[in-house]
Design a protein around this motif. Sequence first.
Motif, PDB file in Angstrom:
ATOM      1  N   ILE A   1       0.788  -1.225  -0.602  1.00 60.84           N
ATOM      2  CA  ILE A   1       0.078   0.187   0.315  1.00 60.84           C
ATOM      3  C   ILE A   1       0.983   1.078  -0.223  1.00 60.84           C
ATOM      4  N   ALA A   2       0.739   2.503  -0.657  1.00 63.29           N
ATOM      5  CA  ALA A   2       1.315   3.151  -0.923  1.00 63.29           C
ATOM      6  C   ALA A   2       1.368   4.305   0.876  1.00 63.29           C
ATOM      7  N   ALA A   3       2.696   4.933   0.639  1.00 62.35           N
ATOM      8  CA  ALA A   3       2.748   5.339   1.708  1.00 62.35           C
ATOM      9  C   ALA A   3       1.640   6.371   2.697  1.00 62.35           C
ATOM     10  N   GLY A   4       1.093   7.207   1.764  1.00 55.54           N
ATOM     11  CA  GLY A   4      -0.221   8.433   1.825  1.00 55.54           C
ATOM     12  C   GLY A   4      -1.174   7.342   2.104  1.00 55.54           C
ATOM     13  N   VAL A   5      -1.164   6.375   1.408  1.00 55.87           N
ATOM     14  CA  VAL A   5      -2.549   5.819   1.700  1.00 55.87           C
ATOM     15  C   VAL A   5      -2.883   5.071   3.086  1.00 55.87           C
ATOM     16  N   ALA A   6      -1.144   5.273   3.488  1.00 59.89           N
ATOM     17  CA  ALA A   6      -1.745   3.919   4.762  1.00 59.89           C
ATOM     18  C   ALA A   6      -1.681   5.358   5.722  1.00 59.89           C
ATOM     19  N   SER A   7      -1.357   5.611   5.354  1.00 63.84           N
ATOM     20  CA  SER A   7      -0.966   7.017   6.531  1.00 63.84           C
ATOM     21  C   SER A   7      -2.548   7.701   6.585  1.00 63.84           C
TER      22      SER A   7
ATOM     23  N   GLU B   1      -5.527  -3.341  -5.733  1.00 64.07           N
ATOM     24  CA  GLU B   1      -5.029  -2.185  -5.084  1.00 64.07           C
ATOM     25  C   GLU B   1      -5.943  -2.573  -4.141  1.00 64.07           C
ATOM     26  N   SER B   2      -7.939  -2.784  -4.761  1.00 69.32           N
ATOM     27  CA  SER B   2      -8.352  -1.744  -3.605  1.00 69.32           C
ATOM     28  C   SER B   2      -8.485  -2.014  -2.540  1.00 69.32           C
TER      29      SER B   2
ATOM     30  N   ILE C   1      -6.520  -2.233   0.328  1.00 74.19           N
ATOM     31  CA  ILE C   1      -6.605  -0.993   0.906  1.00 74.19           C
ATOM     32  C   ILE C   1      -7.980  -0.981   1.479  1.00 74.19           C
ATOM     33  N   ALA C   2      -8.786  -2.134   1.187  1.00 71.20           N
ATOM     34  CA  ALA C   2     -10.177  -1.864   2.038  1.00 71.20           C
ATOM     35  C   ALA C   2     -10.269  -3.751   2.896  1.00 71.20           C
ATOM     36  N   TRP C   3      -9.041  -4.208   3.049  1.00 69.97           N
ATOM     37  CA  TRP C   3      -9.212  -5.943   3.842  1.00 69.97           C
ATOM     38  C   TRP C   3      -7.833  -4.783   4.848  1.00 69.97           C
TER      39      TRP C   3
END
Length: 449
Positions: free
Chosen positions: A45-51, A109-110, A113-115
């Motif tokens: 997961i991208a760092a920005g999304v993780a944050s 990828e989505s 993120i959802a999981w």
Amino acid sequence: MNEQKKESNTRFGIAWALANGGGYMLIQATVASYIAVFMTDYIGIAAGVASVIMGLASLWDAINDPIMGVIADRTKSRWGRYRPYFLFAPIFFVIVSVLLFLNPKGLSESGKIAWTSIFYVGFGMLNTVCTMPTMAIVPAHVKEFDERNKIFTWGAIATAFSFTIASSYSINISKFFGSWVPMILIYGILMIISYLWLFKVSKERYLIDIDAEKRPISKDIKIIFKHKEIYPVIIIWMLCSLGFGLMFATSVYYVMYYLARPDLISKYMLVLSIGAFISMSVIMPLAIKIFKCGHKALLWSQLLTAICYIILFFFGKNNFTFLCVVSFIATSLSAMENSLINLLLADSIDFIQLKDGVSLNATLSSIKGFAFKCGTTLQSSGILAVLAITGYVAGAIGHQPESAMLGINSLRFLIPAMISLIVVILCIFYPLQKHYAEFEKMKEKMVAM
């Protein structure tokens, strides 16, 4: 206190320390130390999304703390208010923790993120379901100051040990198994066993019934916040969380950029980890024995910590050995703040019982949790804000602007020193200390149920 009651409190104290600082803390410390890198490096997961995931989850986690506190205080069952949660909450907590680290293959990828979002939010919620009743049961089982202090000290020692093990070695253990899941399962089994023991030995002896049918839930919160004496305590909880978080979160920036010695990061972090362990396992028991109450121990530990931080703000860069020695002293004095504030929680519970004749143990525990998480949020967002304002350049080792260097040095030492001094002032004028004699008289009249 008769011998039978002492023996009961000893069994309870050991069980509580293992539940609060055993398998649960191994999981909690693993998530705190590695979930960010697990999201980015293992799941992808991208760092920005993780944050964003972590930020939104933390916000919701803080909001649902008071909700859980009110629910726990109003729980009615044949096992009591808080004890039923020791049976089922750890099981669901372990299941969600395992799923969080499962990293299923074949997800888009989505889907990843959802999981991750679902189970990280679920982890935070079930963490609250576990911790609120765990904190609330201590004043319900034990009424004597000395016995409570001893139990909280045992919990601090267990927490320090587990946090050190998990934060230092969980990644190596996961590599040994080839996956994070077996390790989390082992931690989880230890957690479930310790909570089952806590359920068996705990008693809700000293509680005043809540007339939940006649009183709206909102009144529980109003009862607490109508007392101006509680507000300084809430501020102390938040500031201790903020100060503790800054101590560890800014150290990597300090060594990497302010000293420009990334090769020394592991050595410096080891110094802090050992200092934190000594703080909770050695210094805290001595401080409680000397000062007898949490706010006085907190006062002197934070005052000495502030002195160390001010010295290091001006002279920390001069010599790495000097930096390590004084940082070790400061950490040994300050890291116990997160455990000492549990004693202030017990004071707050006694105060509400005294003034309003009602036991709101879990609600007060949840307000402490809310304040603590507000401090954590301020810590994470505050660091990034200061770095952005001062012109920090990522990766520019040895080439940071002077403004960024001042910002990093201030984040590591000056701002924590100021926080410590504010805590000192609040402890000097600690509003609940004048009620200690009344607490004792109230407890003498309380009869174990």
